[in-house]
Design an enzyme around this catalytic site. Structure first.
Site, PDB file in Angstrom:
ATOM      1  N   ASP A 190       0.888  -1.236   0.175  1.00  0.00           N
ATOM      2  CA  ASP A 190      -0.077  -0.014  -0.082  1.00  0.00           C
ATOM      3  C   ASP A 190       0.866   1.210   0.068  1.00  0.00           C
ATOM      4  OD1 ASP A 190      -2.350   1.568  -0.030  1.00  0.00           O
ATOM      5  OD2 ASP A 190      -2.643   1.529   2.198  1.00  0.00           O
ATOM      6  N   CYS A 222      -8.461  -2.180  -4.887  1.00  0.00           N
ATOM      7  CA  CYS A 222      -7.353  -2.194  -3.902  1.00  0.00           C
ATOM      8  C   CYS A 222      -8.126  -1.852  -2.561  1.00  0.00           C
ATOM      9  CB  CYS A 222      -6.230  -1.244  -4.241  1.00  0.00           C
ATOM     10  SG  CYS A 222      -6.768   0.429  -4.474  1.00  0.00           S
ATOM     11  N   ALA A 224      -8.493   1.368  -1.106  1.00  0.00           N
ATOM     12  CA  ALA A 224      -9.284   2.699  -1.201  1.00  0.00           C
ATOM     13  C   ALA A 224      -9.883   2.664  -2.691  1.00  0.00           C
ATOM     14  CB  ALA A 224      -8.397   3.949  -1.077  1.00  0.00           C
ATOM     15  N   GLY A 225      -9.375   1.911  -3.563  1.00  0.00           N
ATOM     16  CA  GLY A 225      -9.688   2.194  -4.790  1.00  0.00           C
ATOM     17  C   GLY A 225      -9.242   3.357  -5.656  1.00  0.00           C
ATOM     18  N   ARG A 228      -3.421   2.097  -6.011  1.00  0.00           N
ATOM     19  CA  ARG A 228      -2.923   1.095  -6.998  1.00  0.00           C
ATOM     20  C   ARG A 228      -4.162   0.895  -8.189  1.00  0.00           C
ATOM     21  NH1 ARG A 228      -1.898  -2.722  -1.556  1.00  0.00           N
ATOM     22  NH2 ARG A 228      -3.267  -1.341  -1.010  1.00  0.00           N
TER      23      ARG A 228
END
Length: 478
Positions: A190, A222, A224-225, A228
């Site tokens: 992360d 991922c 939090a969206g 990544r």
């Protein structure tokens, strides 16, 4: 394709300090876009939806958020922290979503069912640095799990190296079953980047192959969206630009990231992730150029490769050889010196020189005897199989020639130990490649071979009987 070498050179020569400044410009221009386009996050900020967001500062824009229309209970709402992302060839090519919470797992499966998702790309682990990053929304291997009205069965699980896991799910709702595939990337911390770009590109290639021709959006998430997830969307978007040949001279990764941020807040969240896109795109361009070079080399090698000889069926060998001989060897037994016509036309050696270069297939050779069929003029060394039409006399002393006694260089290949006949041409079929030169025809049966030469191609005649020994042999020593 012509622009790739120059673009690749530019990507490799970019200074990290320049990329840091460029990313700072991306962040500042994001605020300008948000203000100019009047992007809002009112739905995610509602009191009843606040608890459905993993992070309070990452809310989907109202203009691009996914609305849930599939209702499973009366208390279901249309909100989920997920956004549609436009692709090169489709408006809703991707769904960028946060990792589901324990309270939003059913909403997550509602979204998957509603949009008939076939491929899920998960770019995080369930727990990272001791913190819960994503709720487990699937069942263990070879087991099933129920999430509200949905039943998820894990039918297949494959670990590809250390980078990602490939799983096949079966999703059941009201006796209707669907299958989908999940790829979970394991080597992406992360707020950080993978240690190499090839792992991510390999995962995306497999995901595209699994998606195939399905028009449903690919679900990417991922924790939090945005970080990544935004990198993966950007890389796949650039790949589609390559495939559709829409890479132009003004190609800009900065513009692509800004377009992503217009649809999903904080897409590509850190400067390291921004720099990683440049590294991965350079790797992608190198792979494409190397593949094109290899393909070109294979095509050139294929052109230079000699054509394989096709085998001719045994039934058509005699016919095909006859045609080739007519074209190439028009006069095959032209005598060195003229001879008188033979007195016995039936004898196989009594043939006349051919005067035509090529004959129709249905005609007879003009050097064949009267009333006889068109027989080959060539004689062939054939393995010792006695034809049924030949009558062998018990008194024959020279029926065959034994080649096993030859040493290498004396007319027989080394290591071969076979017996052969010398048979006249009228009893043989011609072979594919071995053409035997015919010496000049003679009428004298007592001659062993013609004056044209001695050796492999001579017609050996059988002696009529024992000969008288030389006179000097009769002298007895006392």
């Amino acid at each position: 394709m012509e622009l790739l070498p120059s673009l690749l050179s530019t990507l490799k020569t970019l200074d990290p300090g320049t990329l840091d400044q460029e990313y700072s410009m991306v962040r500042s221009q994001t605020q300008t876009l948000k203000r100019d386009l009047s992007l809002t996050t009112e739905a995610g900020a509602l009191k009843e939806n606040i608890k459905k967001n993993r992070y309070k500062d990452i809310l989907p824009y109202d203009q691009s958020r996914v609305l849930l229309s599939l209702l499973t209970t009366k208390s279901d709402s249309d909100y989920i922290n997920a956004s549609f992302i436009k692709g090169v060839t489709a408006d809703n090519k991707y769904i960028a979503s946060q990792g589901p919470l324990s309270s939003t797992v059913i909403d997550f499966w509602r979204m998957i069912w509603q949009h008939d998702v076939k491929v899920i790309v998960m770019a995080c682990r369930e727990v990272e640095m001791g913190k819960k990053k994503c709720e487990c929304y699937w069942a263990p291997f070879h087991q099933s799990a129920a999430f509200g009205p949905f039943t998820v069965s894990n039918q297949e699980e494959t670990i590809h190296t250390v980078n990602f896991i490939h799983e096949l799910f079966s999703l059941l709702l009201l006796q209707t079953s669907r299958s989908l595939i999940q790829y979970q990337f394991l080597s992406w911390p992360d707020h950080d980047i993978p240690y190499e770009a090839t792992g991510v590109l390999d995962l995306l290639e497999r995901a595209r192959n699994s998606q195939g021709t399905h028009t449903s959006p690919v679900l990417i998430h991922c924790s939090a969206g945005c970080g990544r997830t935004g990198v993966i969307c950007a890389l796949d978007y650039i790949h589609d630009l390559l495939v559709t040949k829409q890479i132009t001279s003004d190609f800009s990764i900065k513009k692509i990231v800004l377009e992503l941020r217009r649809q999903r807040p904080a897409a590509v969240q850190t400067k390291d992730q921004y720099q990683f896109i440049f590294t991965a795109v350079a790797c992608m361009f190198e792979q494409v150029l190397q593949s094109a070079k290899s393909q070109l080399y294979c095509n050139v090698s294929e052109l230079k490769k000699p054509k394989k000889k096709t085998t001719t069926p045994a039934s058509s060998k005699r016919l095909s050889d006859q045609i080739d001989m007519n074209d190439t060897y028009a006069v095959v037994n032209k005598p060195k010196q003229p001879h008188p016509p033979p007195t016995n036309p039936a004898h196989p050696a009594a043939v006349q020189p051919s005067k035509t270069r090529s004959l129709p297939l249905a005609t007879h050779y003009d050097n064949a005897s009267a009333g006889a069929s068109a027989a080959p003029v060539y004689s062939t060394v054939k393995p010792r199989i006695k034809p049924h039409s030949l009558k062998v006399s018990a008194t024959s002393l020279y029926d065959n020639t034994i080649l096993s006694s030859h040493s290498p260089g004396e007319g027989a290949p080394s290591g071969i130990n076979r017996e052969y006949h010398l048979v006249s041409a009228e009893h043989l079929s011609s072979t594919d490649h071995d053409y035997e030169d015919i010496s000049s025809p003679v009428a004298d049966k007592t001659s062993l071979c013609s004056a044209g030469g001695i050796g492999f191609n001579c017609r050996i005649q059988k002696p009529r009987g024992p000969r008288d020994p030389p006179a000097e042999w009769s002298h007895l020593e006392r």
